[in-house]
Scaffold this motif. Structure first.
Motif: not given
Lengths: 457, 256
Positions: A257-275
């Protein structure tokens, strides 16, 4: 502490003795044995393959033929399973086959010294209008009576990009046949972060560094991208402001789709996603409840679970066992400095992965067969170097030596290659190599490029 | 968190054993590298390509206080088009210009020529100017914030509040008590030695620690949000301890 010290010494002496035995033993053998197989085919005789230039049947195909020949050669040469026979050993070009009947009865001139080839790949191509057609064959020279191992027509656009694509397709067909069915990597892609000043966007390139192109246009900082197993999405760490607040969050990008999909935001730092290997879950680091812990959720953020429960420490860089999805290796500094830990994917049974030295251990990544871990390790007296560890035996192989700071290894789907970032040229760039540390290729040359990730297929 | 020194004492015996072990590893790794794929025949040398452009951008000084200016200077080779951002635009192949940024800014010069492109960057760090003493009635809230709010500094690989940080945060708490409408973002920062992902986590722990200390001094939690830049936005870019110490901090920014 005396007994412990002596045990340690005895162990070390034993390991050195084993190395010494292996080393002296290697002198009498044609090929040195590795401690363990990294999947690069070390110790295994590679197939010697001759690749005469493909014939071009019309003038329009000629420039495309040069591209095709060069790309096919490079793909096979860097496959790790084939020894390419130098063209300087070949018979006269006028005798090079472009179809099977031209090879019939003449196999011997390719198997004789100095060529000594066991296999030959050859063919021809023609360009008509906008389309390019390549007929390619692979024959076993030692078994002339057998039909060709490969006989296939490849079709694509009559452009340099088209010729490149067809060469990659044929290379993958040949490699699959000569490596026991493990698919080649010539059509795989690498995603990475390209930095200019305070902007870092995601880019994607072919496995050989060609066709680099920008994917995201977020005008912010995007790091540590990872492909979904089916390559349809990329999860990464982003700094997209939201209601005036900026902090590290997880972003998902849809390639379709060539676009950013929804993922919720959280307080502070949320990082380093892995499938997870089935593509249904993400593991990541989040400080939503205090200090950074390992969390997992569905790819839309639902079914959120806190997996690590070690307060007052940093827990990050999770990676799933790519075979079973049952374990997660991650980085934690609960022991003082960052080191590797393994746990079940429900957070139970946390075990430290001990290494024979202190220092920083970061950026773990699991080989596709789940038997090896690659990681970056800064030992007390050195810089960050890449290592591979056999998980069952904890045996180690150092891949980089005295060449700047080497980080973020990521395995190719064939388990024979790694991509990583290195600042050995004075600036971080993306490099590939075999999983034994040989065969270095620099893929990027402009700007600062970090956090490479190799597609799963 | 338990502190652990990387140079903790080892007996000479153990050290020797380690050296043996490392030597063994090195010799062996060397053995593994012997088998290198045959190099393909060198292709015919291509026509000489146009030389790749190069560019070097410097700032003097790199550290200024608000209201001061810095001179950006650049030199290039083989470049036909040069663009200096932000706020400067197209420039000659070599030259200099004066800038007066109000906040720390990374300047990027992008050049292109027949041989390709090149980029260089330099960061001008802006420290808040020392406020006039004593501050007159004209001092804005922003000036007071910059004068009275102090950052907390940390030890390597640690997020514990040191004695000097306690003092700094106590001053910060005084300001926040005197200005109950002010909200802040606490940014965690790290030196360059950890990995990108680990430093994002460590910076967050530093921001959390600074926030918790302020909470213990009576500042309400809802006035403070936390985030981490890890090592991505350093205050100082030299590769030495003086600089690293500058970068290991919890930094306060007024939220608008």
């Amino acid at each position: 502490m005396m007994p412990k010290r002596w045990t340690w010494l005895a162990l070390t002496v034993a390991v050195v003795a084993v190395i010494a035995i292996a080393w002296t033993g290697a002198d009498s053998r044609p090929v040195p044995q590795d401690w363990f197989r990294t999947g690069t085919g070390i110790g295994v005789k590679k197939v010697r393959l001759a690749l005469p230039d493909f014939a071009t049947t019309n003038a329009a195909a000629q420039p495309l033929g040069q591209v095709f020949d060069q790309v096919l050669w490079n793909d096979l040469d860097y496959s790790g399973v084939i020894e390419m026979v130098s063209k300087s050993f070949y018979p006269l070009p006028s005798t090079w086959p472009s179809q099977p009947n031209q090879l019939a009865g003449k196999q011997q001139q390719w198997t004789a010294t100095p060529v000594n080839a066991a296999m030959i790949a050859f063919g021809n191509m023609s360009a008509a209008g906008n389309s390019l057609s390549v007929s390619g064959w692979l024959e076993d020279l030692t078994n002339p009576a057998a039909p060709p191992m490969l006989s296939k027509v490849y079709q694509g656009p009559a452009t340099a990009a088209g010729a490149r694509q067809l060469a990659h397709e044929m290379a993958d067909d040949i490699v699959a046949m000569l490596s026991g069915g493990v698919p080649g990597i010539a059509q795989t892609h690498i995603v990475y972060s390209h930095q200019i000043g305070n902007i870092a966007e995601l880019w994607v390139m072919d496995y050989d560094g060609e066709n680099a192109h920008q994917i995201t246009h977020l005008r912010t900082e995007s790091f540590t991208p990872r492909w979904s197993p089916d390559a349809s999405e990329i999860a990464f760490t982003c700094f997209v402001p939201y209601r005036g607040v900026i902090s590290a969050q997880i972003c998902l990008y849809s390639m379709a789709a060539n676009r950013v999909l929804y993922f919720p935001r959280f307080a502070g730092t949320t990082s380093a996603p892995a499938w997870s290997p089935d593509g249904t879950q993400l593991a990541f680091s989040s400080s939503m409840r205090g200090d950074p812990e390992i969390w997992a959720s569905n790819t839309n953020g639902t079914n959120l679970k806190e997996l690590s429960l070690e307060r007052h420490s940093v827990n990050t860089s999770p990676v799933w066992n790519p075979k079973t999805g049952q374990q997660i290796v991650f980085v934690s500094d609960r022991g003082g400095t960052p080191g590797l830990y393994m746990m079940n994917s429900d957070g139970s049974n946390v075990v430290k992965i001990d290494l024979p030295d202190m220092g920083y251990v970061v950026d773990p990544t699991w080989s596709p067969n789940a038997q090896l871990l690659a990681f970056s390790w800064r030992r007390p007296l050195g810089n960050y170097d890449l290592y591979v560890m056999d998980i069952a035996s904890h045996q180690l192989l150092q891949l980089t030596h005295d060449a700047g700071r080497n980080e973020r290894p990521s395995w190719a789907p064939d388990g024979r290659h790694l991509v990583f970032q290195s600042d050995r040229t004075g600036r971080n760039e993306i490099w590939t190599m075999f999983a034994d540390g040989s065969g270095l290729h620099e893929l990027t040359h402009e700007g600062t490029n970090i956090s490479p990730n190799w597609s799963w297929k | 968190m338990e502190s652990s020194s990387e140079s903790n004492s080892r007996s000479p015996l153990r050290k020797f054993a380690l050296i043996l072990f490392v030597a063994g590893l090195t010799i062996f790794a060397g053995a593994c590298k012997k088998k290198v794929a045959a190099v393909p025949p060198a292709p015919t040398p291509p026509a000489p390509a146009p030389a790749a452009p190069t560019v070097k951008l410097t700032a003097s000084p790199e550290f200024i206080t608000t209201g001061q200016s810095s001179t950006l200077s650049w030199t290039s080779e083989n470049a036909t088009k040069l663009d200096l951002e932000p706020a400067v635009g197209n420039v000659q192949p070599s030259g200099s210009t004066t800038v007066s940024p109000t906040t720390s800014t990374t300047y990027t010069i992008t050049v292109s020529g027949p041989g390709g492109n090149a980029v260089d960057t330099v960061r001008v760090t802006v420290a808040p100017a020392a406020a006039p003493q004593p501050s007159g009635p004209s001092a804005t809230l922003e000036e007071l914030f910059n004068r009275d709010v102090k950052d907390a500094f940390f030890d390597f690989n640690q997020a514990d509040i040191r004695a000097d940080a306690r003092e700094a945060l106590t001053q910060t708490a005084e300001f926040l008590r005197a200005h109950p409408d002010v909200k802040v973002t606490v940014e965690g920062h790290c030196d360059e030695r950890g990995s990108l992902e680990y430093n994002l986590g460590l910076g967050q722990r530093r921001a959390n620690a600074a926030k918790q200390f302020l909470v213990s001094l009576g500042i309400t939690e809802d006035r403070m949000s936390t985030m981490s830049w890890g090592k991505e936005h350093p205050f100082c870019t030299e590769h030495d301890e003086t600089c690293w110490q500058q970068n290991r901090r919890a930094h306060f920014v007024m939220a608008h």
